[in-house]
Design a protein around this motif. Structure first.
Motif, PDB file in Angstrom:
ATOM      1  N   GLU A 227     -46.676 -21.877  33.068  1.00  0.00           N
ATOM      2  CA  GLU A 227     -48.007 -22.027  32.493  1.00  0.00           C
ATOM      3  C   GLU A 227     -48.795 -23.110  33.232  1.00  0.00           C
ATOM      4  N   LEU A 228     -48.118 -24.206  33.563  1.00  0.00           N
ATOM      5  CA  LEU A 228     -48.776 -25.291  34.282  1.00  0.00           C
ATOM      6  C   LEU A 228     -49.136 -24.888  35.702  1.00  0.00           C
ATOM      7  N   SER A 229     -48.216 -24.226  36.371  1.00  0.00           N
ATOM      8  CA  SER A 229     -48.379 -23.939  37.793  1.00  0.00           C
ATOM      9  C   SER A 229     -49.045 -22.593  38.076  1.00  0.00           C
ATOM     10  N   ARG A 230     -49.538 -21.919  37.040  1.00  0.00           N
ATOM     11  CA  ARG A 230     -50.169 -20.615  37.279  1.00  0.00           C
ATOM     12  C   ARG A 230     -51.465 -20.802  38.070  1.00  0.00           C
ATOM     13  N   PRO A 231     -51.843 -19.810  38.859  1.00  0.00           N
ATOM     14  CA  PRO A 231     -53.069 -19.900  39.658  1.00  0.00           C
ATOM     15  C   PRO A 231     -54.310 -20.126  38.792  1.00  0.00           C
ATOM     16  N   GLY A 232     -55.148 -21.055  39.226  1.00  0.00           N
ATOM     17  CA  GLY A 232     -56.420 -21.294  38.550  1.00  0.00           C
ATOM     18  C   GLY A 232     -56.323 -21.963  37.200  1.00  0.00           C
ATOM     19  N   ALA A 233     -55.223 -22.643  36.907  1.00  0.00           N
ATOM     20  CA  ALA A 233     -55.035 -23.241  35.585  1.00  0.00           C
ATOM     21  C   ALA A 233     -55.912 -24.476  35.356  1.00  0.00           C
ATOM     22  N   PHE A 234     -56.414 -25.073  36.445  1.00  0.00           N
ATOM     23  CA  PHE A 234     -57.178 -26.319  36.326  1.00  0.00           C
ATOM     24  C   PHE A 234     -58.556 -26.179  36.962  1.00  0.00           C
ATOM     25  N   ASP A 235     -59.476 -27.010  36.478  1.00  0.00           N
ATOM     26  CA  ASP A 235     -60.838 -27.017  37.009  1.00  0.00           C
ATOM     27  C   ASP A 235     -60.957 -27.864  38.270  1.00  0.00           C
ATOM     28  N   SER A 236     -60.124 -28.889  38.376  1.00  0.00           N
ATOM     29  CA  SER A 236     -60.250 -29.819  39.501  1.00  0.00           C
ATOM     30  C   SER A 236     -58.902 -30.396  39.890  1.00  0.00           C
ATOM     31  N   LEU A 237     -58.826 -30.780  41.157  1.00  0.00           N
ATOM     32  CA  LEU A 237     -57.651 -31.483  41.688  1.00  0.00           C
ATOM     33  C   LEU A 237     -58.091 -32.885  42.091  1.00  0.00           C
ATOM     34  N   LEU A 238     -57.390 -33.882  41.593  1.00  0.00           N
ATOM     35  CA  LEU A 238     -57.656 -35.280  41.948  1.00  0.00           C
ATOM     36  C   LEU A 238     -56.467 -35.816  42.726  1.00  0.00           C
ATOM     37  N   VAL A 239     -56.730 -36.322  43.930  1.00  0.00           N
ATOM     38  CA  VAL A 239     -55.692 -36.935  44.760  1.00  0.00           C
ATOM     39  C   VAL A 239     -56.207 -38.316  45.143  1.00  0.00           C
ATOM     40  N   ALA A 240     -55.911 -39.300  44.306  1.00  0.00           N
ATOM     41  CA  ALA A 240     -56.469 -40.642  44.463  1.00  0.00           C
ATOM     42  C   ALA A 240     -55.407 -41.635  44.910  1.00  0.00           C
ATOM     43  N   HIS A 241     -55.660 -42.282  46.032  1.00  0.00           N
ATOM     44  CA  HIS A 241     -54.764 -43.303  46.579  1.00  0.00           C
ATOM     45  C   HIS A 241     -53.354 -42.750  46.775  1.00  0.00           C
ATOM     46  N   VAL A 242     -53.314 -41.593  47.423  1.00  0.00           N
ATOM     47  CA  VAL A 242     -52.058 -40.916  47.733  1.00  0.00           C
ATOM     48  C   VAL A 242     -51.922 -40.659  49.228  1.00  0.00           C
ATOM     49  N   LEU A 243     -52.963 -40.128  49.841  1.00  0.00           N
ATOM     50  CA  LEU A 243     -52.886 -39.683  51.231  1.00  0.00           C
ATOM     51  C   LEU A 243     -52.516 -40.813  52.191  1.00  0.00           C
ATOM     52  N   GLU A 244     -52.923 -42.022  51.883  1.00  0.00           N
ATOM     53  CA  GLU A 244     -52.610 -43.154  52.774  1.00  0.00           C
ATOM     54  C   GLU A 244     -51.129 -43.530  52.758  1.00  0.00           C
ATOM     55  N   HIS A 245     -50.392 -42.977  51.808  1.00  0.00           N
ATOM     56  CA  HIS A 245     -48.947 -43.232  51.718  1.00  0.00           C
ATOM     57  C   HIS A 245     -48.120 -42.219  52.510  1.00  0.00           C
ATOM     58  N   LEU A 246     -48.765 -41.169  53.027  1.00  0.00           N
ATOM     59  CA  LEU A 246     -48.032 -40.033  53.581  1.00  0.00           C
ATOM     60  C   LEU A 246     -48.405 -39.751  55.030  1.00  0.00           C
ATOM     61  N   ASP A 247     -47.483 -39.125  55.744  1.00  0.00           N
ATOM     62  CA  ASP A 247     -47.806 -38.701  57.106  1.00  0.00           C
ATOM     63  C   ASP A 247     -48.675 -37.443  57.042  1.00  0.00           C
TER      64      ASP A 247
ATOM     65  N   GLU B 175     -48.399 -34.329  58.164  1.00  0.00           N
ATOM     66  CA  GLU B 175     -47.785 -33.065  57.750  1.00  0.00           C
ATOM     67  C   GLU B 175     -47.561 -33.013  56.247  1.00  0.00           C
ATOM     68  N   THR B 176     -47.106 -34.131  55.671  1.00  0.00           N
ATOM     69  CA  THR B 176     -46.847 -34.169  54.229  1.00  0.00           C
ATOM     70  C   THR B 176     -48.146 -34.049  53.444  1.00  0.00           C
ATOM     71  N   CYS B 177     -49.211 -34.692  53.935  1.00  0.00           N
ATOM     72  CA  CYS B 177     -50.512 -34.579  53.276  1.00  0.00           C
ATOM     73  C   CYS B 177     -50.977 -33.126  53.233  1.00  0.00           C
ATOM     74  N   GLU B 178     -50.850 -32.448  54.356  1.00  0.00           N
ATOM     75  CA  GLU B 178     -51.282 -31.059  54.416  1.00  0.00           C
ATOM     76  C   GLU B 178     -50.454 -30.182  53.479  1.00  0.00           C
ATOM     77  N   GLN B 179     -49.160 -30.437  53.406  1.00  0.00           N
ATOM     78  CA  GLN B 179     -48.292 -29.656  52.540  1.00  0.00           C
ATOM     79  C   GLN B 179     -48.611 -29.917  51.076  1.00  0.00           C
ATOM     80  N   LEU B 180     -48.937 -31.160  50.746  1.00  0.00           N
ATOM     81  CA  LEU B 180     -49.277 -31.504  49.363  1.00  0.00           C
ATOM     82  C   LEU B 180     -50.506 -30.722  48.909  1.00  0.00           C
ATOM     83  N   LEU B 181     -51.551 -30.730  49.712  1.00  0.00           N
ATOM     84  CA  LEU B 181     -52.761 -30.002  49.344  1.00  0.00           C
ATOM     85  C   LEU B 181     -52.492 -28.501  49.249  1.00  0.00           C
ATOM     86  N   LYS B 182     -51.734 -27.989  50.189  1.00  0.00           N
ATOM     87  CA  LYS B 182     -51.406 -26.565  50.194  1.00  0.00           C
ATOM     88  C   LYS B 182     -50.631 -26.175  48.941  1.00  0.00           C
ATOM     89  N   SER B 183     -49.758 -27.063  48.478  1.00  0.00           N
ATOM     90  CA  SER B 183     -48.909 -26.765  47.316  1.00  0.00           C
ATOM     91  C   SER B 183     -49.697 -26.687  46.016  1.00  0.00           C
TER      92      SER B 183
END
Length: 211
Positions: free
Chosen positions: A106-126, A128-136
Motif C-alpha cells: 500500500e505504501l509503495s504502490r505507484p502514485g501513492a504520494f503527492d510529493s517527494l521530499l529529499v532534504a539534506h540527503v544527497l550531500e551524504h551520498l555518491d 550513483e547512489t543518489c541516482e538510484q535513490l531517486l529512481k527507487s
C-alpha cells in the motif's frame, strides 16, 4: 558548478556514517542546542514547506522527523537509520525503514504520494547512489506531483563530517534532469546564496515536477 568547499573527514559514500545510533543522537542534540532552545529558529523552514503545498509527502531520509512533522497528515518518512525511525515514531510520526516501506504494497504502490521530499540527503551520498535513490522512490509519486531536493550551502556543507559531495544549483538540476523531472524552480533559502558562505543553515532548493 561552484567549487566544492572542503569537508572534514568525509563518511561513507553510501551513507554508512549516518546509519548508527550515534548519528541519531547527534541530530537530536543539534535540535536542542544553542539559540534553538530560546528562539523558533525552525519557523522559516516550516513556512517554506507549507507554501510549497506538497500534499501527502514521502520524506526520504526523514531522520528524526524535523521536516516530516511539518508535512500534511498522512505523510510518511523513510530512513535507513533504524534509531532515527524509532525516534520519529516516538514523536507520533509515520516512519519506516527502507525495507519496511518496500515490503508494504500500500505504501509503495505507484502514485501513492503527492510529493517527494529529499532534504539534506544527497550531500551524504555518491553520484550513483543518489541516482538510484531517486529512481527507487519516484514511482511512488503521482504524475504532476512535486519533487523537492534540498542541500546545504558552503558553510553547512563544511559543518558535517558525514558530507561527501557538495551539491549546488547545478548539481540539483543535473539530478533532476537525470531523473526525468521538469524543473519548476530553484532558489536559495532563507537568505541569498552569498550568505551561505557563513550561515550554515542556508539551503539550495529545487522543485521539480513528475511527468
Amino acid at each position: 558548478m561552484s567549487e566544492a568547499p572542503e569537508s572534514p573527514k568525509p563518511g561513507s559514500p553510501t551513507g554508512g556514517a549516518t546509519a548508527d545510533a550515534s548519528y541519531t543522537e547527534r541530530l537530536v542534540t543539534l535540535e536542542q542546542s544553542g539559540i534553538k532552545r530560546l528562539l523558533p529558529t525552525q519557523a522559516p523552514y516550516r513556512w517554506n514547506l507549507k507554501r510549497l503545498q506538497l500534499g501527502r509527502v514521502l520524506d526520504v531520509g526523514c531522520g528524526v522527523g524535523r521536516n516530516l512533522q511539518n508535512c500534511d497528515p498522512g505523510s510518511v518518512g523513510v530512513d535507513h537509520n533504524e534509531t532515527s525511525v524509532a525516534t520519529a515514531r516516538a514523536r507520533g510520526l509515520i516512519a519506516y525503514t527502507a525495507d519496511e516501506f518496500e515490503a508494504d504494497p500500500e505504501l509503495s504502490r505507484p502514485g501513492a504520494f503527492d510529493s517527494l521530499l529529499v532534504a539534506h540527503v544527497l550531500e551524504h551520498l555518491d553520484l550513483e547512489t543518489c541516482e538510484q535513490l531517486l529512481k527507487s522512490y519516484l514511482p511512488s509519486i503521482r504524475s504532476g506531483g512535486k519533487v523537492v531536493l534540498i542541500t546545504p550551502q558552503a558553510a553547512g556543507y563544511k559543518s558535517d563530517p558525514t558530507h561527501v559531495r557538495f551539491v549546488d544549483f547545478e548539481g540539483l538540476r543535473d539530478y533532476a534532469e537525470r531523473a526525468g523531472l521538469r524543473v519548476d524552480r530553484s532558489y536559495s533559502f532563507p537568505l541569498p546564496e552569498a550568505a551561505g558562505k557563513v550561515f550554515k543553515y542556508n539551503e539550495y532548493i529545487l522543485v521539480g515536477i513528475v511527468p
